[in-house]
Motif scaffolding. Structure first.
Motif, PDB file in Angstrom:
ATOM      1  N   PHE A 107       0.838  -1.200   0.000  1.00 35.27           N
ATOM      2  CA  PHE A 107       0.000   0.000   0.000  1.00 35.27           C
ATOM      3  C   PHE A 107       0.873   1.250   0.000  1.00 35.27           C
ATOM      4  O   PHE A 107       0.630   2.194  -0.756  1.00 35.27           O
ATOM      5  CB  PHE A 107      -0.922  -0.008   1.220  1.00 35.27           C
ATOM      6  N   TYR A 108       1.913   1.250   0.825  1.00 38.18           N
ATOM      7  CA  TYR A 108       2.811   2.401   0.874  1.00 38.18           C
ATOM      8  C   TYR A 108       3.567   2.554  -0.447  1.00 38.18           C
ATOM      9  O   TYR A 108       3.796   3.675  -0.916  1.00 38.18           O
ATOM     10  CB  TYR A 108       3.808   2.249   2.024  1.00 38.18           C
ATOM     11  N   VAL A 109       3.942   1.435  -1.039  1.00 38.57           N
ATOM     12  CA  VAL A 109       4.624   1.469  -2.336  1.00 38.57           C
ATOM     13  C   VAL A 109       3.750   2.175  -3.371  1.00 38.57           C
ATOM     14  O   VAL A 109       4.222   3.017  -4.139  1.00 38.57           O
ATOM     15  CB  VAL A 109       4.971   0.039  -2.808  1.00 38.57           C
ATOM     16  N   ILE A 110       2.458   1.839  -3.383  1.00 42.63           N
ATOM     17  CA  ILE A 110       1.538   2.455  -4.341  1.00 42.63           C
ATOM     18  C   ILE A 110       1.406   3.952  -4.075  1.00 42.63           C
ATOM     19  O   ILE A 110       1.396   4.767  -5.006  1.00 42.63           O
ATOM     20  CB  ILE A 110       0.160   1.763  -4.288  1.00 42.63           C
ATOM     21  N   LEU A 111       1.334   4.333  -2.798  1.00 47.15           N
ATOM     22  CA  LEU A 111       1.237   5.753  -2.455  1.00 47.15           C
ATOM     23  C   LEU A 111       2.459   6.518  -2.947  1.00 47.15           C
ATOM     24  O   LEU A 111       2.341   7.620  -3.494  1.00 47.15           O
ATOM     25  CB  LEU A 111       1.085   5.931  -0.943  1.00 47.15           C
ATOM     26  N   ARG A 112       3.648   5.953  -2.767  1.00 38.09           N
ATOM     27  CA  ARG A 112       4.862   6.620  -3.235  1.00 38.09           C
ATOM     28  C   ARG A 112       4.902   6.647  -4.757  1.00 38.09           C
ATOM     29  O   ARG A 112       5.342   7.620  -5.367  1.00 38.09           O
ATOM     30  CB  ARG A 112       6.124   5.908  -2.710  1.00 38.09           C
ATOM     31  N   PHE A 113       4.447   5.561  -5.359  1.00 44.55           N
ATOM     32  CA  PHE A 113       4.416   5.462  -6.817  1.00 44.55           C
ATOM     33  C   PHE A 113       3.550   6.571  -7.415  1.00 44.55           C
ATOM     34  O   PHE A 113       3.911   7.196  -8.417  1.00 44.55           O
ATOM     35  CB  PHE A 113       3.861   4.086  -7.200  1.00 44.55           C
ATOM     36  N   LEU A 114       2.407   6.828  -6.771  1.00 45.08           N
ATOM     37  CA  LEU A 114       1.479   7.850  -7.255  1.00 45.08           C
ATOM     38  C   LEU A 114       1.839   9.238  -6.746  1.00 45.08           C
ATOM     39  O   LEU A 114       1.241  10.227  -7.186  1.00 45.08           O
ATOM     40  CB  LEU A 114       0.052   7.509  -6.818  1.00 45.08           C
ATOM     41  N   ARG A 115       2.818   9.302  -5.801  1.00 37.71           N
ATOM     42  CA  ARG A 115       3.159  10.576  -5.156  1.00 37.71           C
ATOM     43  C   ARG A 115       1.868  11.246  -4.677  1.00 37.71           C
ATOM     44  O   ARG A 115       1.539  12.379  -5.039  1.00 37.71           O
ATOM     45  CB  ARG A 115       3.926  11.474  -6.123  1.00 37.71           C
ATOM     46  N   ILE A 116       1.161  10.502  -3.837  1.00 33.90           N
ATOM     47  CA  ILE A 116      -0.208  10.854  -3.479  1.00 33.90           C
ATOM     48  C   ILE A 116      -0.311  12.240  -2.860  1.00 33.90           C
ATOM     49  O   ILE A 116      -1.322  12.935  -3.017  1.00 33.90           O
ATOM     50  CB  ILE A 116      -0.799   9.780  -2.524  1.00 33.90           C
ATOM     51  N   GLU A 117       0.753  12.671  -2.161  1.00 38.34           N
ATOM     52  CA  GLU A 117       0.691  13.988  -1.526  1.00 38.34           C
ATOM     53  C   GLU A 117       0.584  15.107  -2.561  1.00 38.34           C
ATOM     54  O   GLU A 117       0.102  16.201  -2.263  1.00 38.34           O
ATOM     55  CB  GLU A 117       1.912  14.213  -0.622  1.00 38.34           C
ATOM     56  N   GLN A 118       1.002  14.818  -3.796  1.00 38.55           N
ATOM     57  CA  GLN A 118       0.945  15.858  -4.813  1.00 38.55           C
ATOM     58  C   GLN A 118      -0.474  16.117  -5.310  1.00 38.55           C
ATOM     59  O   GLN A 118      -0.726  17.096  -6.012  1.00 38.55           O
ATOM     60  CB  GLN A 118       1.869  15.498  -5.977  1.00 38.55           C
ATOM     61  N   THR A 119      -1.407  15.240  -4.931  1.00 36.36           N
ATOM     62  CA  THR A 119      -2.810  15.531  -5.209  1.00 36.36           C
ATOM     63  C   THR A 119      -3.203  16.840  -4.544  1.00 36.36           C
ATOM     64  O   THR A 119      -4.073  17.574  -5.026  1.00 36.36           O
ATOM     65  CB  THR A 119      -3.711  14.384  -4.701  1.00 36.36           C
ATOM     66  N   PHE A 120      -2.519  17.159  -3.428  1.00 41.18           N
ATOM     67  CA  PHE A 120      -2.824  18.395  -2.713  1.00 41.18           C
ATOM     68  C   PHE A 120      -2.364  19.629  -3.489  1.00 41.18           C
ATOM     69  O   PHE A 120      -2.714  20.749  -3.129  1.00 41.18           O
ATOM     70  CB  PHE A 120      -2.199  18.367  -1.324  1.00 41.18           C
ATOM     71  N   PHE A 121      -1.541  19.433  -4.532  1.00 40.30           N
ATOM     72  CA  PHE A 121      -1.277  20.541  -5.448  1.00 40.30           C
ATOM     73  C   PHE A 121      -2.563  20.932  -6.161  1.00 40.30           C
ATOM     74  O   PHE A 121      -2.887  22.103  -6.307  1.00 40.30           O
ATOM     75  CB  PHE A 121      -0.282  20.121  -6.541  1.00 40.30           C
ATOM     76  N   SER A 122      -3.270  19.925  -6.626  1.00 40.68           N
ATOM     77  CA  SER A 122      -4.369  20.141  -7.560  1.00 40.68           C
ATOM     78  C   SER A 122      -5.722  20.343  -6.896  1.00 40.68           C
ATOM     79  O   SER A 122      -6.524  21.157  -7.364  1.00 40.68           O
ATOM     80  CB  SER A 122      -4.461  18.952  -8.527  1.00 40.68           C
ATOM     81  N   LEU A 123      -5.996  19.612  -5.818  1.00 43.05           N
ATOM     82  CA  LEU A 123      -7.334  19.650  -5.234  1.00 43.05           C
ATOM     83  C   LEU A 123      -7.739  21.043  -4.742  1.00 43.05           C
ATOM     84  O   LEU A 123      -8.847  21.504  -5.063  1.00 43.05           O
ATOM     85  CB  LEU A 123      -7.450  18.624  -4.109  1.00 43.05           C
ATOM     86  N   PRO A 124      -6.895  21.754  -3.979  1.00 40.85           N
ATOM     87  CA  PRO A 124      -7.303  23.101  -3.557  1.00 40.85           C
ATOM     88  C   PRO A 124      -7.557  24.028  -4.742  1.00 40.85           C
ATOM     89  O   PRO A 124      -8.447  24.884  -4.691  1.00 40.85           O
ATOM     90  CB  PRO A 124      -6.108  23.592  -2.723  1.00 40.85           C
ATOM     91  N   MET A 125      -6.778  23.836  -5.824  1.00 37.06           N
ATOM     92  CA  MET A 125      -6.949  24.700  -6.987  1.00 37.06           C
ATOM     93  C   MET A 125      -8.231  24.352  -7.745  1.00 37.06           C
ATOM     94  O   MET A 125      -8.898  25.227  -8.307  1.00 37.06           O
ATOM     95  CB  MET A 125      -5.736  24.592  -7.914  1.00 37.06           C
ATOM     96  N   ALA A 126      -8.595  23.069  -7.761  1.00 38.40           N
ATOM     97  CA  ALA A 126      -9.847  22.664  -8.401  1.00 38.40           C
ATOM     98  C   ALA A 126     -11.041  23.248  -7.649  1.00 38.40           C
ATOM     99  O   ALA A 126     -11.994  23.763  -8.257  1.00 38.40           O
ATOM    100  CB  ALA A 126      -9.945  21.143  -8.454  1.00 38.40           C
TER     101      ALA A 126
END
Length: 302
Positions: free
Chosen positions: A16-35
């Motif tokens: 699960f952690y591997v997938i999170l790092r693979f997707l760089r999940i924290e970078q979703t926070f770049f886009s979500l506030p702007m959306a």
């Protein structure tokens, strides 16, 4: 430079952690506030909760497809780069077949979600998907790949606006006229700046591999170029605050957004700490997005 937002440490065990790092999940926070910024400013009010949930889901599915495609397209390059050699697809922690399945599934779910947002979101969804999925190939041909990536961040603002405007307008022309373009373009310039924080440490490697970016083209002036992009982005955001009739909370958030970016620039230029500089841009986007959204909700006049 050892920093890599998509890398794994040697002790990683959890898939699960591997997938999170693979997707760089924290970078979703770049886009979500702007959306959400795009959604709230477009109608100068609170978007329906169901639409906000659909915006999140569409963004998540498309980012999953895009990030996976980015990793898949660059797997051979990443294997040769000391900075990125520990990425999951390179090490085998995630298999090629798994990555392809993630892309297919995520794109299907993105199109389904777009259908439930509104008809215009669904009609425009293939164009948005093409822009996102073509990014990793652009750096093989042009330095403007930095702006291609940045335009994807700008699309978050655009897409958030379309998601809510499509509930009230039947005409695409009317929708496009209501999109908060100051924030769309400001976001593109902001993202072009922080994307260079990724490319500047790899400039020599990229040059050897025949890859293109403004870090390669501009050399020692690349960081200045990144800073200028972000400076102009703050100017456009402030103009957006005024043009769309936003209040003091939005203006304060925009100024704080700019100050955080200035600190990130200091970290990159004076401390050579591109990793922290990159992640401070996450904080700045959250500040701007939440600040503008709160301003719209409270409606405090300037």
């Amino acid at each position: 430079m050892s920093w890599d937002p998509g890398g794994l440490n040697k002790n990683t065990r959890s898939k699960f952690y591997v997938i999170l790092r693979f997707l760089r999940i924290e970078q979703t926070f770049f886009s979500l506030p702007m959306a959400y910024l795009g959604a709230f400013v477009a109608i100068k009010g609170i978007s329906p909760i169901s639409t906000l949930i659909l915006i999140f889901l569409a963004l998540f599915f498309l980012r999953t497809a895009g990030m996976t495609n980015d990793n898949l397209a660059d797997v051979e390059i990443d294997a040769k780069n000391p900075r990125t050699k520990n990425r999951p697809l390179v090490t085998g922690a995630i298999k090629i077949s798994e990555a392809k399945a993630m892309i297919t599934t995520s794109l299907i779910l993105f199109f389904i979600t777009s259908y439930f947002v509104n008809i215009w979101a669904f009609i425009l969804s293939p164009i948005v998907a093409i822009i996102v999925m073509s990014y990793p190939y652009m750096k093989r041909y042009t330095a403007f790949a930095n702006y291609h990536l940045a335009s994807i961040q700008g699309l978050a603002v655009f897409s958030g606006a379309v998601a809510v405007l499509g509930l009230y307008y039947n005409s695409l022309v009317q929708i496009l006229l209501k999109v908060p373009w100051f924030f769309v373009i400001g976001t593109i310039l902001w993202a072009a700046g922080f994307d260079l924080y990724n490319h500047i440490p790899d400039a020599e490697f990229d040059k050897e591999m025949g890859l293109h970016s403004f870090a390669v083209v501009l050399g020692r002036w690349a960081l200045t170029f990144a800073g200028l992009n972000q400076l102009f982005s703050v100017v456009l955001d402030l103009l957006g605050d005024l043009y769309y009739g936003l209040g003091p909370i939005a203006i304060f958030a925009t100024i704080l957004h700019g100050l955080i970016m200035a600190y990130a620039y200091y970290l990159a230029s004076q401390k050579n700490d591109f990793g922290r500089a990159f992640y401070y841009n996450i904080y700045s986007s959250i500040v701007l997005g939440l600040g503008v959204d709160i301003d719209v909700v409270l409606g405090i006049p300037f």
